[in-house]
Enzyme design. Structure first.
Site, PDB file in Angstrom:
ATOM      1  N   GLY A  12       0.829  -1.211   0.000  1.00 52.37           N
ATOM      2  CA  GLY A  12       0.000   0.000   0.000  1.00 52.37           C
ATOM      3  C   GLY A  12       0.858   1.252   0.000  1.00 52.37           C
ATOM      4  O   GLY A  12       2.086   1.197  -0.124  1.00 52.37           O
ATOM      5  N   ASN A  34      -2.904  -8.467   0.295  1.00 53.29           N
ATOM      6  CA  ASN A  34      -3.895  -9.134  -0.564  1.00 53.29           C
ATOM      7  C   ASN A  34      -4.250  -8.274  -1.775  1.00 53.29           C
ATOM      8  O   ASN A  34      -5.149  -8.622  -2.536  1.00 53.29           O
ATOM      9  CB  ASN A  34      -5.169  -9.494   0.222  1.00 53.29           C
ATOM     10  CG  ASN A  34      -5.991  -8.266   0.583  1.00 53.29           C
ATOM     11  OD1 ASN A  34      -5.534  -7.134   0.441  1.00 53.29           O
ATOM     12  ND2 ASN A  34      -7.215  -8.476   1.040  1.00 53.29           N
ATOM     13  N   PHE A  36      -5.859  -5.513  -2.079  1.00 49.98           N
ATOM     14  CA  PHE A  36      -7.192  -4.899  -2.162  1.00 49.98           C
ATOM     15  C   PHE A  36      -7.067  -3.433  -2.602  1.00 49.98           C
ATOM     16  O   PHE A  36      -7.681  -3.009  -3.576  1.00 49.98           O
ATOM     17  CB  PHE A  36      -7.949  -5.025  -0.831  1.00 49.98           C
ATOM     18  CG  PHE A  36      -9.273  -4.306  -0.840  1.00 49.98           C
ATOM     19  CD1 PHE A  36     -10.174  -4.498  -1.872  1.00 49.98           C
ATOM     20  CD2 PHE A  36      -9.619  -3.418   0.170  1.00 49.98           C
ATOM     21  CE1 PHE A  36     -11.398  -3.813  -1.903  1.00 49.98           C
ATOM     22  CE2 PHE A  36     -10.829  -2.739   0.150  1.00 49.98           C
ATOM     23  CZ  PHE A  36     -11.714  -2.938  -0.888  1.00 49.98           C
ATOM     24  N   GLY A  38      -3.701  -2.037  -2.332  1.00 45.49           N
ATOM     25  CA  GLY A  38      -2.276  -1.918  -2.645  1.00 45.49           C
ATOM     26  C   GLY A  38      -2.013  -2.297  -4.084  1.00 45.49           C
ATOM     27  O   GLY A  38      -2.896  -2.776  -4.790  1.00 45.49           O
ATOM     28  N   ASP A  58      -4.075 -12.897   2.957  1.00 45.91           N
ATOM     29  CA  ASP A  58      -5.082 -12.069   3.606  1.00 45.91           C
ATOM     30  C   ASP A  58      -4.903 -12.199   5.119  1.00 45.91           C
ATOM     31  O   ASP A  58      -4.906 -13.321   5.642  1.00 45.91           O
ATOM     32  CB  ASP A  58      -6.473 -12.580   3.163  1.00 45.91           C
ATOM     33  CG  ASP A  58      -7.565 -11.592   3.519  1.00 45.91           C
ATOM     34  OD1 ASP A  58      -7.615 -11.168   4.695  1.00 45.91           O
ATOM     35  OD2 ASP A  58      -8.342 -11.248   2.622  1.00 45.91           O
ATOM     36  N   THR A  92     -10.856  -7.404   8.785  1.00 42.75           N
ATOM     37  CA  THR A  92      -9.423  -7.170   8.552  1.00 42.75           C
ATOM     38  C   THR A  92      -8.777  -6.563   9.789  1.00 42.75           C
ATOM     39  O   THR A  92      -7.721  -7.017  10.240  1.00 42.75           O
ATOM     40  CB  THR A  92      -9.226  -6.249   7.320  1.00 42.75           C
ATOM     41  OG1 THR A  92      -9.707  -6.938   6.172  1.00 42.75           O
ATOM     42  CG2 THR A  92      -7.773  -5.875   7.119  1.00 42.75           C
ATOM     43  N   LYS A 105       3.089 -13.340  19.598  1.00 42.19           N
ATOM     44  CA  LYS A 105       3.179 -14.072  20.876  1.00 42.19           C
ATOM     45  C   LYS A 105       4.049 -15.321  20.694  1.00 42.19           C
ATOM     46  O   LYS A 105       4.945 -15.577  21.494  1.00 42.19           O
ATOM     47  CB  LYS A 105       1.766 -14.458  21.321  1.00 42.19           C
ATOM     48  CG  LYS A 105       1.705 -15.207  22.629  1.00 42.19           C
ATOM     49  CD  LYS A 105       0.261 -15.491  23.027  1.00 42.19           C
ATOM     50  CE  LYS A 105      -0.128 -16.905  22.668  1.00 42.19           C
ATOM     51  NZ  LYS A 105      -1.483 -17.272  23.136  1.00 42.19           N
ATOM     52  N   TYR A 145     -14.528   1.116  10.134  1.00 42.57           N
ATOM     53  CA  TYR A 145     -13.104   1.484  10.219  1.00 42.57           C
ATOM     54  C   TYR A 145     -12.744   1.941  11.635  1.00 42.57           C
ATOM     55  O   TYR A 145     -11.842   1.399  12.265  1.00 42.57           O
ATOM     56  CB  TYR A 145     -12.828   2.597   9.209  1.00 42.57           C
ATOM     57  CG  TYR A 145     -11.384   3.029   9.124  1.00 42.57           C
ATOM     58  CD1 TYR A 145     -10.421   2.227   8.510  1.00 42.57           C
ATOM     59  CD2 TYR A 145     -10.972   4.269   9.632  1.00 42.57           C
ATOM     60  CE1 TYR A 145      -9.094   2.640   8.410  1.00 42.57           C
ATOM     61  CE2 TYR A 145      -9.647   4.685   9.536  1.00 42.57           C
ATOM     62  CZ  TYR A 145      -8.711   3.867   8.916  1.00 42.57           C
ATOM     63  OH  TYR A 145      -7.403   4.273   8.824  1.00 42.57           O
TER      64      TYR A 145
END
Ligand code: NAD
Ligand code: UDP
Ligand code: UDP
Length: 315
Positions: A12, A34, A36, A38, A58, A92, A105, A145
């Protein structure tokens, strides 16, 4: 020391600048995207570098790799794109955060979340400090968002407290620069593309709403500083340029710098569009020794140059 670094959303706008910077510093970079919003064009110059690895993936699916650091940027950022499939947007942010935190982790990596000034919603505190909890509509057009990013922050802090994951949260304010997609839909790219094509400049509402725009190089510097900041410093920390402009002022600057004959046209203001936004960057100054160096007209000039080339090549 050379590190192995995962950048999600690396193809992106911001991610491509970050990947370039990290490679230039001698690190190994895995770029996960993925595509989308980018574009491979943004990172085509990196592909021949043997320390650069490109993965189509993804973030809502688990991902396994051995890395030292993770920058989690995967998420559409322009209102047009994040509202296109709001359920996917929130998945996402939330499932992407869970998977990347699970990865951090397992491999004991430091993980940085690209959060946003949108967590403050339509702010009633001005300028915004990190201690402000925000004014967000949970059921509006921007909620997928805003609330997705807020939930991701919650997950980051919970993984930190519960699982001792080394987390860093950056709240990014409006950022612009080269590698923005001409069809991105955000204000700076829209106005520049319209000005260069001699089309009307689309002002939403009366154009008196404000934003504080930062040039991408300043942001990337802040991200790298936060990632490498003292252990235990989690943020959230605002990173943005406090110089605040109305959309009318932005349009005027772009018309002057492009020498365009474009006229202004006024469109309906979208729902829940924040009226004002300006970062208080005291914490970034104190903890990261960071402040922006590139002011609006200088950054716009570089961005205009990029779009002139991009439009010439029909990009
Ligand atoms: P962008 O749309 O150019 O980049 C987002 C990238 O994430 C794209 O390459 C896209 O293909 C990828 N992506 C989206 N969903 C994905 C998924 N499910 N799996 C894998 N990859 C996925 O936007 P940007 O401006 O570069 O934003 C990058 C990050 O910074 C985002 O998380 C955004 O929320 C955050 N941010 C940006 C700004 C800004 O002004 N640019 C401000 C605040 C926060
Ligand atoms: N995960 C991942 N990569 C890893 C480790 C975990 O994608 O290297 C994912 C895993 O699939 C899980 C999520 O991260 O869905 C959260 O992991 P965690 O260990 O926190 O939770 P659990 O697996 O116990 O649900
Ligand atoms: N905006 C505008 N014309 C456009 C695109 C956006 O006037 O063509 C306005 C928009 O309504 C908002 C501001 O510019 O008030 C910033 O919009 P953007 O989508 O770039 O970012 P965000 O609203 O998420 O800060």
């Amino acid at each position: 020391m050379k590190k192995k670094i995962l950048v999600t959303g690396g193809a992106g706008f911001i991610g491509s600048h970050l990947c370039t910077r990290l490679l230039n510093e001698g690190n190994e970079v895995i770029c996960l995207d993925n595509y989308f919003t980018g574009n491979k064009k943004n990172i085509v110059g990196l592909i021949d570098n043997p320390y650069f690895e490109l993965v189509r993936h993804d973030v809502i699916e688990p991902f396994y790799a051995e890395v030292d650091q993770i920058y989690n940027l995967a998420c559409p950022a322009s209102p047009v794109h994040y509202q296109y499939n709001p359920i996917k947007t929130i998945k996402t942010s939330v499932m992407g955060a869970i998977n990347m935190l699970g990865l951090a982790k397992r491999v004991k990596a430091t993980i940085l979340q690209a959060s946003t000034s949108e967590v403050y919603g339509d702010p009633v505190e001005h300028p915004q400090r990190e201690s402000y909890w925000g004014n967000v509509n949970p059921i509006g057009l921007r909620s997928c968002y805003d609330e997705g990013k807020r939930c991701a922050e919650t997950l980051f802090m919970d993984y930190h407290h519960q699982n001792k994951v080394d987390v860093k949260i950056i709240r990014i304010f409006n950022t612009y620069g080269p590698n923005m997609n001409p069809d991105d839909g955000r204000v700076v790219s829209n106005f520049i593309v319209q000005a260069l094509r001699g089309e009307d400049i689309t002002i939403f509402g009366d154009g008196m709403q404000t934003r504080s725009f930062q040039y991408v190089d300043d942001l990337v510097e802040g991200m790298v500083r936060l990632m490498n900041s003292e252990k235990g410093f989690t943020g959230p920390v605002n990173v943005g340029n406090p110089n605040e402009f109305t959309m009318l002022e932005l349009a005027q600057n772009i018309i002057e710098l492009t020498g365009s004959s474009s006229k202004l046209t006024f469109k309906t203001l979208p729902q829940d569009d924040p009226k004002q936004r300006q970062p208080d960057i005291s914490l970034a100054k104190e903890k990261l020794g960071w402040q922006p160096n590139i002011q609006l007209r200088e950054g716009l000039a570089k961005t205009i140059q990029y779009f002139e080339e991009a439009l010439k090549n029909n990009n």
